[in-house]
Design an enzyme around this catalytic site. Structure first.
Site, PDB file in Angstrom:
ATOM      1  N   CYS A  70     -14.136  -5.178  -7.464  1.00 47.76           N
ATOM      2  CA  CYS A  70     -12.722  -5.276  -7.830  1.00 47.76           C
ATOM      3  C   CYS A  70     -12.253  -6.740  -7.773  1.00 47.76           C
ATOM      4  O   CYS A  70     -12.547  -7.449  -6.807  1.00 47.76           O
ATOM      5  CB  CYS A  70     -11.878  -4.419  -6.895  1.00 47.76           C
ATOM      6  N   CYS A  74      -7.339  -7.694  -1.753  1.00 48.96           N
ATOM      7  CA  CYS A  74      -6.732  -6.956  -0.627  1.00 48.96           C
ATOM      8  C   CYS A  74      -7.609  -7.183   0.619  1.00 48.96           C
ATOM      9  O   CYS A  74      -8.792  -6.808   0.630  1.00 48.96           O
ATOM     10  CB  CYS A  74      -6.640  -5.480  -0.952  1.00 48.96           C
ATOM     11  N   CYS A  77     -10.101  -4.631   2.152  1.00 52.35           N
ATOM     12  CA  CYS A  77     -10.876  -3.751   1.269  1.00 52.35           C
ATOM     13  C   CYS A  77     -12.322  -4.200   1.065  1.00 52.35           C
ATOM     14  O   CYS A  77     -12.578  -5.305   0.567  1.00 52.35           O
ATOM     15  CB  CYS A  77     -10.186  -3.647  -0.085  1.00 52.35           C
ATOM     16  N   CYS A 114      -8.969  13.934  -5.445  1.00 51.25           N
ATOM     17  CA  CYS A 114      -8.466  12.589  -5.714  1.00 51.25           C
ATOM     18  C   CYS A 114      -9.625  11.710  -6.170  1.00 51.25           C
ATOM     19  O   CYS A 114     -10.717  11.765  -5.593  1.00 51.25           O
ATOM     20  CB  CYS A 114      -7.851  11.982  -4.456  1.00 51.25           C
ATOM     21  N   CYS A 145      -5.399  13.887  -8.487  1.00 48.43           N
ATOM     22  CA  CYS A 145      -4.758  12.632  -8.122  1.00 48.43           C
ATOM     23  C   CYS A 145      -5.721  11.522  -8.516  1.00 48.43           C
ATOM     24  O   CYS A 145      -6.938  11.686  -8.361  1.00 48.43           O
ATOM     25  CB  CYS A 145      -4.505  12.590  -6.610  1.00 48.43           C
ATOM     26  N   CYS A 205       2.030   9.337  -4.846  1.00 45.39           N
ATOM     27  CA  CYS A 205       1.373   9.268  -3.535  1.00 45.39           C
ATOM     28  C   CYS A 205       1.425   7.799  -3.130  1.00 45.39           C
ATOM     29  O   CYS A 205       0.836   6.954  -3.807  1.00 45.39           O
ATOM     30  CB  CYS A 205      -0.071   9.764  -3.654  1.00 45.39           C
ATOM     31  N   ARG A 277       0.203  12.103   5.145  1.00 46.81           N
ATOM     32  CA  ARG A 277      -1.259  12.253   5.261  1.00 46.81           C
ATOM     33  C   ARG A 277      -1.837  11.311   6.306  1.00 46.81           C
ATOM     34  O   ARG A 277      -1.637  10.096   6.267  1.00 46.81           O
ATOM     35  CB  ARG A 277      -1.938  11.996   3.918  1.00 46.81           C
TER      36      ARG A 277
HETATM   37  S1  SF4 Z   1      -7.654  -1.903  -2.411  1.00 46.49           S
HETATM   38 FE1  SF4 Z   1      -9.717  -2.644  -2.997  1.00 46.49          FE
HETATM   39  S2  SF4 Z   1     -10.197  -1.520  -4.844  1.00 46.49           S
HETATM   40 FE2  SF4 Z   1      -7.975  -1.343  -4.553  1.00 46.49          FE
HETATM   41  S3  SF4 Z   1      -7.090  -3.050  -5.687  1.00 46.49           S
HETATM   42 FE3  SF4 Z   1      -7.394  -3.815  -3.606  1.00 46.49          FE
HETATM   43  S4  SF4 Z   1      -9.448  -4.775  -3.629  1.00 46.49           S
HETATM   44 FE4  SF4 Z   1      -9.297  -3.476  -5.466  1.00 46.49          FE
END
Ligand code: SF4
Length: 331
Positions: A70, A74, A77, A114, A145, A205, A277
């Site tokens: 990705c 984040c 993540c 999901c 979802c 959600c 949740r």
């Molecule tokens: S949480 Fe992870 S998968 Fe989702 S947008 Fe952020 S970096 Fe990408």
């Protein structure tokens, strides 16, 4: 004197029957959070019971249909391409493989399936495949979802046409702390996607993560922001950070369990008709802590060995825990 007790007359801050409000101030939410624990739990239980059968838990299963690689950053993540976490980038799964997993989830008792894809936003050709997955899962009689990143209005409407029930897009934390966690998209980007989803007629959600080094006031800010949305999200996942090696949030003190339960209770009281949740981080929680979360008004969990790429309690452990607590899956 605390707020939240019937005697002091301020119990009606959420309405005795938990009638939804959308004008929560931070001061009110702060008062909720910081009241004595027995008062907080009593208030949360009262609101919960006014709106739900307190012995029922909604069960969802989450499948990563496109893992890793990705472009977003984040900080929590493991699927971000910016961090070296050992998660390999994979292609979007085939429809048949997804439906095979959905059938197994249904047999295990899940009512909602999901599907998560590690994208900044979906490309048009990918959206065709995801729409076919949604149609296939709905044909099995399950709710659907998806979480695919940022959406435009037309993309949200296409997903709605395919029969999508819920779209997950978390606010993650308070507006003030957000920039410490994500720099590749803004809080407003997130709010815009939520608006597109809501305008398309898809249930929302939306929740957040605690334990990312935020302050108590950031948790207040996150709950106050969620509870002040024009319509409360129908599902509110409250995640506890899973510290994954290689991410910027891989170390630090474990988050305080009581503070986590307080966050669940504040979500329940301020969003009385939403499914709250108990989401990521259950693998690190004791059974007793999870029981406290259910007492505080959590009424939804993910079943299955994995949550995207992080571990989740085994389904048979969850079944035993629900039996011990006298809880049963919501139809
Ligand atoms: S949480 Fe992870 S998968 Fe989702 S947008 Fe952020 S970096 Fe990408």
């Amino acid at each position: 004197m605390s707020i939240g007790t019937a005697e002091n007359g301020r119990f009606s801050s959420a309405g005795p029957a938990g009638v939804p409000r959308h004008d929560w101030t931070r001061a009110e939410v702060r008062d909720l959070f910081h009241q004595p624990f027995p008062d907080l739990i009593f208030q949360a239980q009262s609101v919960h019971r006014a709106n739900f059968d307190a012995t029922e838990i909604q069960v969802s299963t989450l499948l990563s249909i496109k893992t890793g690689g990705c472009p977003e950053d984040c900080a929590y993540c493991p699927q971000s391409a910016k961090f070296d976490t050992g998660v390999k980038a994979e292609k979007l799964m085939d429809i048949d493989a997804v439906l095979h997993e959905a059938r197994a989830a249904k047999q295990a008792g899940a009512s909602r399936f999901c599907m998560g894809a590690a994208w900044r936003s979906p490309k048009e050709r990918d959206l065709d495949k995801v729409c076919a997955m949604i149609e296939g899962v709905r044909a099995l009689g399950m709710e659907t979802c998806v979480t695919l990143g940022m959406l435009t209005g037309p993309q949200a409407r296409r997903l709605k046409q395919s029969g999508l029930d819920y779209y997950n897009h978390n606010l993650d934390t308070s507006p003030e702390y957000y920039g410490q966690i994500i720099t590749t998209r803004t809080y407003q980007n997130r709010l815009d996607t939520l608006e597109h989803v809501r305008d398309a007629g898809i249930h929302v959600c939306c929740g957040g993560i605690v334990g990312m080094g935020e302050s108590a006031d950031d948790r207040v800010g996150m709950i106050a922001t969620l509870a002040s949305l024009p319509v409360h999200p129908e599902s509110v996942p409250i995640n506890m950070l899973v510290q994954v090696e290689g991410t910027p949030l891989s170390s630090g003190e474990k988050f305080d369990a009581i503070e986590f339960v307080r966050t669940i209770a504040a979500a329940r009281i301020t969003m009385p008709r939403s499914m709250v949740r108990l989401s990521a981080g259950r693998e690190d929680m004791t059974d007793e802590m999870q029981a406290l979360c259910f007492l505080a008004g959590a009424n939804s969990i993910f079943y299955g060995p994995k949550l995207l790429t992080t571990p989740n309690p085994a389904a048979d452990h969850d079944k035993r825990l629900m039996d011990r607590l006298g809880l049963r899956p919501m139809e």
